[in-house]
Design a protein around this motif. Structure first.
Motif: not given
Length: 603
Positions: A467-476, A503-511
């Motif tokens: 639950i603490k890892d789930l996040f919501k983008t700025s688009n909800g 809380r960002r507008k899209y998903v990114t990643a560090i790989i």
């Protein structure tokens, strides 16, 4: 009621004294295996129990064990149980700060150490732990101060117990006889992804129930099976699994160096082994790499074999239906010529079941290994529940789920989709943390797991994420990062992934790329480089990863897909604080440490 762990070695020594209980490596001589019979395990644990009594360790006292896997660790565990003392395992990779915290929180007066590093840390923190009186070295070869009266070698401790008088021996036997299910068996300190670790208090009643329940659920296992102990024994999954194997009279091989698990598997060829998804992800990536290099008839044969294996094992065997005769004949042909050799190379050719838990494992990987005849049993559990809550049943399991609840353990979905658990294997609470304990249980007594999930139509549990890892983008839109990380982690060119987007507008990643695989790719495609830093900045390599990530994300919703990523040369590590001792991402640390790279992906 007699506690199983208090009397396990004695009961087994009476039943079959000369049967092998443990096979174990000397840490300094990997690949050299020694045998310990049940009589020897019982005798040694009794000697160490007598030594602990001689050192005035009382029933209910904590005994710290700071070591990697080794036979002596199990001897110490059972010595504590005979004495009604409480073994508290500390991860071998723990820092001085973590060791000091656990020693002070548990109040342990004695600590067992495995190697030179662990001994040095124990000596470093000893002045700040006023209750600590004794430091025991499992390895007599560890350089130490022979004049320091606090320091004992394990062999000298054992000798002390062997020389104990009749009064001491009688006292240990009396303590064993006086044990009750309410006695605390152990504290399992959680890995602490966001804060200080908490000691989950597991009484003997939890283990009594867990061992009986697993015997009932895993009825395909027997004393004819063999297991290799690979995960850290301070992890509840390996600890409870190894106890179960010993309870079932299985032969347990103790692997002391996780870096050589592939070699150990080929030497031991166990019928079962508990593991985490990363083990299977790496095995899958290696097989896929070889498959990608095949051509002509060999490749066609392998692909045909996988189709036949999937049809036979997933459509029929998984559902408990009779396999058509022609399909069975075709499968046996491919099993002998294709799957069998691959399983032998892996060391799993005698496999019965391979329990796997700790994080999501991509559905395609589970299906792949089941098609090959490798019975991966996916499960779900926590330190707070003495490991297993759910797992695949023998037949009728649904791939993509974590199985169904084990007997006498109840699971429900609470507020915010939180998985909640009730049953005889649930912990008593957190040591020295009454407020935290109260918050962790609902008013009607259910454990809040902190995990989100739901039941499918068959009644199997599907995990969403922490639950603490789930996040919501700025688009909800809600994002479950572990599911995405699991998909990408299956790729042979990707070693680690951290998904970003709260809380960002899209998903990114560090790989973090798989270094050797990437270097090999660069050489084959004549991409010049002097270091891994050159490769992660190379535009051709970045395009290569972009294409792979696109393929890996097929089937995801648009808002779930990684839009931008950053390749970094250095792995996330425990030492840098980016991973827990159980190799889970410490997301706040990663977000803080790589803030400039993350911000650059949103410019």
């Amino acid at each position: 009621m007699t506690n199983i762990l208090n009397t396990l070695t004695t009961a087994q020594a009476r039943r079959h004294p000369d049967r092998t209980a443990l096979k174990y490596e000397e840490p300094a001589l990997p690949g050299t295996w020694h045998t310990m019979t049940w009589r020897e395990l019982d005798d040694r644990s009794f000697e160490v129990a007598c030594a602990l009594e001689t050192l005035d360790i009382e029933p209910g006292e904590m005994v710290a064990i700071f070591s990697g896997n080794r036979a002596e660790l199990l001897v110490t565990d059972f010595a504590c149980y005979r004495n009604r003392a409480i073994p508290v395992s500390i991860y071998a990779t723990s820092s001085a700060e973590q060791v000091e915290y656990i020693l002070r929180d548990s109040g342990a007066r004695i600590i067992f150490t495995g190697d030179e590093r662990q001994y040095a840390i124990a000596m470093e923190v000893a002045p700040r732990c006023p209750r600590l009186e004794h430091i025991v070295l499992y390895s007599a070869d560890t350089p130490h101060d022979t004049d320091d009266r606090r320091v004992l070698t394990f062999s000298s401790l054992t000798a002390l117990g062997a020389a104990a008088g009749e009064m001491c021996r009688a006292e240990v036997k009396r303590r064993t006889a006086d044990a009750t299910p309410d006695d605390v068996a152990t504290l399992i300190y959680t890995s602490g992804t966001t804060g200080e670790p908490k000691g989950a208090v597991l009484p003997h009643s939890c283990f009594n129930a867990a061992l009986a329940i697993h015997r009932e659920r895993l009825d395909m296992l027997s004393e004819r099976d063999t297991s290799i102990c690979f995960l850290p024994l301070c992890h509840i999954f390996e600890k409870a699994w190894t106890y179960f194997c010993l309870y079932m009279s299985m032969e347990v091989w103790v692997n002391t160096d996780p870096r050589r698990i592939q070699d150990a598997l080929r030497e031991v060829r166990p019928t079962c082994m508990c593991s985490v998804p990363r083990f299977w992800e790496k095995a899958y990536a290696a097989i896929q790499d070889k498959l990608s290099r095949m051509s002509g008839l060999r490749k066609k044969m392998m692909l045909r074999a996988l189709r036949v294996g999937a049809r036979r094992n997933l459509r029929y065997v998984r559902t408990g239906r009779k396999v058509p005769a022609l399909l069975e004949m075709e499968y046996r042909f491919f099993d002998k010529r294709v799957f069998g050799p691959v399983r032998r190379i892996m060391g799993v050719d005698r496999g019965n079941i391979f329990p796997t838990a700790g994080a999501p494992l991509a559905t395609n990987i589970v299906e792949f290994f089941h098609s090959m005849g490798v019975n991966i049993v996916i499960g779900y559990g926590l330190s707070e529940t003495t490991a297993t809550v759910t797992c695949f049943p023998q037949t009728g399991f649904e791939i993509g789920t974590v199985g169904t609840a084990i007997p006498r353990v109840q699971v429900r979905i609470g507020d915010e989709g939180e998985i909640q658990v009730k049953g005889p294997t649930v912990m008593r609470g957190y040591h020295n943390r009454p407020a935290e304990t109260e918050r962790t249980f609902t008013p009607d007594g259910w454990l809040r797991t902190g995990d989100a999930g739901y039941f499918d139509a068959s009644g199997a549990l599907i995990l969403t994420d922490r639950i603490k890892d789930l996040f919501k983008t700025s688009n909800g839109k809600y994002i479950a990062p572990q599911a995405i990380e699991s998909r990408l982690g299956a790729d042979r060119y990707i070693e680690q992934v951290a998904v970003i987007g709260d809380r960002r507008k899209y998903v990114t990643a560090i790989i973090i790329p798989a270094v050797e695989a990437l270097k090999d790719y660069a050489r084959r495609h004549q991409i010049a480089f002097k270091s891994i830093d050159d490769l992660v900045q190379n535009s051709e390599i970045i395009r290569f990863f972009q294409e792979r990530i696109e393929r890996l994300q097929r089937g995801l919703a648009g808002f779930e897909k990684i839009k931008r990523f950053t390749l970094l040369p250095d792995e996330f590590t425990i030492e840098k604080g980016e991973l827990t001792n159980t190799l889970k991402l410490r997301r706040p640390v990663i977000a803080d440490r790589y803030a400039p790279q993350i911000e650059a992906m949103y410019c």
